[in-house]
Write an enzyme that holds these catalytic residues in place. Sequence first.
Site, PDB file in Angstrom:
ATOM      1  CG  ASP A   1      -2.113  -0.953   1.041  1.00 18.65           C
ATOM      2  OD1 ASP A   1      -2.273  -1.502  -0.066  1.00 18.65           O
ATOM      3  OD2 ASP A   1      -2.864  -1.156   2.022  1.00 18.65           O
TER       4      ASP A   1
ATOM      5  CG  ASN B   1      -4.511   5.429   3.384  1.00 18.50           C
ATOM      6  OD1 ASN B   1      -5.411   4.985   2.679  1.00 18.50           O
ATOM      7  ND2 ASN B   1      -3.429   4.722   3.680  1.00 18.50           N
ATOM      8  CD  GLU B   2      -3.514   8.350   7.355  1.00 21.70           C
ATOM      9  OE1 GLU B   2      -2.317   8.616   7.072  1.00 21.70           O
ATOM     10  OE2 GLU B   2      -4.029   7.241   7.122  1.00 21.70           O
TER      11      GLU B   2
ATOM     12  CB  THR C   1      -8.286  -0.480   6.408  1.00 23.50           C
ATOM     13  OG1 THR C   1      -7.628   0.113   5.274  1.00 23.50           O
ATOM     14  CG2 THR C   1      -9.721  -0.810   6.033  1.00 23.50           C
TER      15      THR C   1
ATOM     16  CE1 TYR D   1      -1.564   6.868  13.850  1.00 17.25           C
ATOM     17  CE2 TYR D   1      -1.070   8.667  12.334  1.00 17.25           C
ATOM     18  CZ  TYR D   1      -0.972   8.098  13.587  1.00 17.25           C
ATOM     19  OH  TYR D   1      -0.265   8.737  14.575  1.00 17.25           O
TER      20      TYR D   1
END
Length: 284
Positions: free
Chosen positions: A74, A147-148, A190, A192
């Site tokens: 990833d 992701n974040e 899914t 951090y």
Amino acid sequence: MRVGIVGQRGNRRAAGIVADLYERLVDMGVAVAVDEESAEDPAAWPSDHPDPAQLGVPVDELADCDLVVSIGGDGTFLFAARAAGATPIMGVNLGEVGFLNAVPPEEAVDAVTAEVEQYQDRGAIETRDMPRVEASGDGWSLPPALNEVVVQGPRRGHGGGAALEVRVDGSLYTSGHADGILLATPTGSTAYNLSEGGPLVHPGVSTLVLTEMCGAESMPPLAVDIDSTVTVRVDDADGGFVVSDGRARRELDAPAEVTLERAARPVRIAGPPLDFFTALGKIE
């Protein structure tokens, strides 16, 4: 058609798949660009090594391709996706879980071939959009995160957090001392987010997730509308940081206010869909 390939650094299996893809695509009459490190990796190529100077390009130039293929885990996918921009990207999974990479390595060449043939037949590749989150402040912005985004004090742990005030579309969500606040996409739930106690979110759900990180008076995670605007005020600390996907970073001088919202441009995913629940089964 032009296809860009990004291989995981130092991974011999990734290097072998890079070379196999290159050979198949050239046979199909497709122009191929490979990230500079893979192009110069002797493990990837037989004795008739293509000229790295002609084959290798900086990753940032892969946005000019019609398709980008990421080979690795990833982390490699996130690295490639930042450079790909609006270009469709396909992930070949060499990691353990692979929430972003749907193609197993033994199917990589055939899967990429199918996408190339689709492009040659239709002039386009079918894709699925995945939202990204962008952080900005007074005169600055970070590259969008798949992701974040994390807003935190100067360091994690005792004595290292900050006073944080978090608002959603202007309404107060939480305030108090915490290590930080995390805003995740469904894709990033899914990653951090999960390790900080946030919820899993199916990738088909249109939401963003706010998760407080080690708050003194912890608030539960909150799912908000995908188009919400989240503002985080950082105070009572010797600075702080904003981090996008664990890589791009901006230092803050407290007091400071950070705006978090959905980026205008999503990531466009090509190839077969991910079996989300199979991937979940690999989490330990």
